[in-house]
Design an enzyme around this catalytic site. Structure first.
Site, PDB file in Angstrom:
ATOM      1  CB  THR A 112       2.010   5.625   3.065  1.00  0.00           C
ATOM      2  OG1 THR A 112       3.403   5.081   2.351  1.00  0.00           O
ATOM      3  CG2 THR A 112       0.758   5.257   2.636  1.00  0.00           C
ATOM      4  CD  GLU A 145      10.583  -3.507   3.533  1.00  0.00           C
ATOM      5  OE1 GLU A 145      11.280  -5.100   4.062  1.00  0.00           O
ATOM      6  OE2 GLU A 145      10.200  -2.763   4.309  1.00  0.00           O
ATOM      7  CB  CYS A 256       3.672  -1.098   2.669  1.00  0.00           C
ATOM      8  SG  CYS A 256       4.887  -0.294   3.318  1.00  0.00           S
TER       9      CYS A 256
END
Ligand SMILES: NC(=O)c1ccc[n+]([C@@H]2O[C@H](COP(=O)([O-])OP(=O)(O)OC[C@H]3O[C@@H](n4cnc5c(N)ncnc54)[C@H](O)[C@@H]3O)[C@@H](O)[C@H]2O)c1
Length: 440
Positions: A112, A145, A256
């Site tokens: 990302t 995840e 993230c």
């Protein structure tokens, strides 16, 4: 990459990494990450068309398509510290590709990255007057995840950004062909590179914004005796809003969400969009506030002192079904409780190894016990931080008998049967709903 190897036996997939220990683990019988279903998929293709190696130069030379999935942590130094992405691993990879490539390659940006990184990569790859042709694509990963295998097998969408030139579109079609082996064509979206890079940041910003939105309302519910579960249900029934991502909790974690929102904030600041930056930064602020609120609630409910009290943290992973603890609320909570001089017993079915690393420099009494019954025994309180299913089905009468009284449960995920626990004798403190206590 394991999923590509699994779905496309006609492709040979080699994963290379500078981390020798990790590669050795992937090559061993015990994978370095816990992810439901991954073990089976890796086993079925490893040694057939999926290989793990530390030979990066050879990996570059031998491949036609290179997915770059290196880490992109938040920068901890210099300009943009604490907010911008640290692109050093990315740049190193680009230079390595340039040095070792002997034939044309398609480079796929899988990490990302903030908008315009592919452009930087392209510039590096076309420097040196290289005679080799490179096409750079953006193909952000949307898996979560804990549900990675089902997300990869049945994705809501696959997004591929490319240059809108003849070469760019040709490279894009090569990647589309790979995904078409199992993803329906109408779920493969194509765009320009910048929109693709930005979409990933925005998707994560929207997801975490929903969590902070419901968490902010949970604070109001606790003050007014409303019930956040009822509110979320009523709100989520509106088909324009939907019911996903509306569970109030101790806060979001993971490698993230925070990183990607802060990237977005940094980008907005860079372009002078201060109001937009402030708006998104609020999501991160509320998340920290929610974790701090959880700790303060423990402190005030347990008679304003935690000194010498033994508290068991049920769960340390940032969410259920993963062993990943990066940015887990449990880390923040554990550190704050130790500051209050509480003694901690950490339990988690998959994350204890990471928990030990996360808390290795902590200055206080912390122990790690896999069995939740043993972890709770002799404690004043349980703080449930990760929503593992196994915690729902424990024998809480047995746990109650083994704890110091009055016994407290702080349910940071609202997954337990609060009325039943109250009947057993616990004092229960959920998120966003009235506490159930035996005190006058
Ligand atoms: N973890 C997720 O759920 C998830 C989901 C979507 C996107 N992403 C993105 O994917 C990227 C990677 O995330 P992750 O969680 O896998 O990170 P990670 O830190 O677990 O893995 C990155 C790997 O890259 C390796 N590496 C670094 N530099 C290298 C180099 N020059 N050559 C070869 N290998 C190198 C590291 O050793 C490490 O094993 C990030 O940009 C992240 O935002 C992650």
């Amino acid at each position: 990459m394991a999923m590509i190897a699994y779905k496309c036996p006609q492709y040979r997939v080699t994963i290379v990494d500078i981390n020798h220990k990790r590669i050795a683990e992937w090559n061993s019988g015990k994978l370095p990450v816990y992810e439901p279903g991954l073990d089976e998929i890796v086993k079925s293709v490893k040694g057939k068309n999926l290989f793990f190696s530390t030979e990066i130069e050879k990996g570059i030379k031998d491949s036609d398509i290179i997915f770059v999935s290196v880490n992109t942590p938040t920068k901890s130094f210099g300009v943009g510290a604490g907010m911008a992405a640290d692109l050093q691993y990315w740049e190193k990879t680009a230079r390595q590709i340039l040095q070792n490539a002997e034939s044309p390659k398609i480079i796929v940006e899988k990490s990302t990255l903030p908008v315009k990184t592919a452009l930087a990569m392209e510039r590096i790859l076309t420097s040196n007057n290289s005679r080799i042709h490179f096409d750079v694509l953006s193909n952000p990963e949307f898996l979560a995840e804990g549900t990675a295998i089902q997300d990869l097998e049945n994705p809501d969408r696959v997004l591929i950004g490319s240059n809108q030139t003849e070469n760019g579109l040709k490279a894009r079609d090569v990647l589309v062909e790979i995904y078409k082996n199992w993803v329906p064509s109408d779920r493969i979206i194509t765009s320009d590179i910048w929109s693709s890079e930005l979409s990933k940041l925005v998707a994560n910003a929207f997801l975490s914004q929903r969590i902070s939105s419901i968490n902010s309302i949970s604070a109001l519910c606790e003050k007014t005796d409303a019930d956040i579960t009822t509110v979320a249900r009523a709100v989520g029934f509106d088909s324009r809003i939907g019911n996903k991502y509306l569970n109030a909790s101790v806060g979001f974690g993971g490698s993230c969400f925070k990183k990607d929102i802060l990237n977005l904030v940094y980008l907005c600041l860079h372009y002078g969009l201060h109001e937009v930056a402030d708006y998104w930064e609020g999501v991160v602020k509320i998340n920290k506030y929610q974790m701090e609120r959880f700790v303060l609630n423990m402190l005030t409910s347990m008679f304003n002192t935690l000194t010498g009290k033994k508290i068991s943290l049920f769960g340390f992973a940032f969410k259920a079904n993963t062993g990943d603890t990066r940015e887990s609320p449990a880390i923040f909570i554990a550190k704050r409780l130790v500051e209050e001089k509480a003694e901690l017993v950490i339990t988690d079915p998959e994350a204890l190894q990471n928990a030990r690393i996360d808390l290795k420099n902590i200055d206080g009494k912390v122990s790690f016990i896999e069995d939740p019954y043993d972890a709770a025994a002799g404690c004043h309180a349980i703080a449930l931080v990760t929503e593992w299913d196994l915690y729902k089905n424990l024998d809480f009468e047995k746990i109650y008998r083994s704890m110091i009284k009055p016994a407290f449960i702080f349910d940071g995920r609202n997954i337990l049967d609060h009325n039943r626990l109250f009947e057993i004798g616990f004092n229960i403190y959920p998120i966003g709903k009235p506490a159930l206590t035996h005190f006058e």
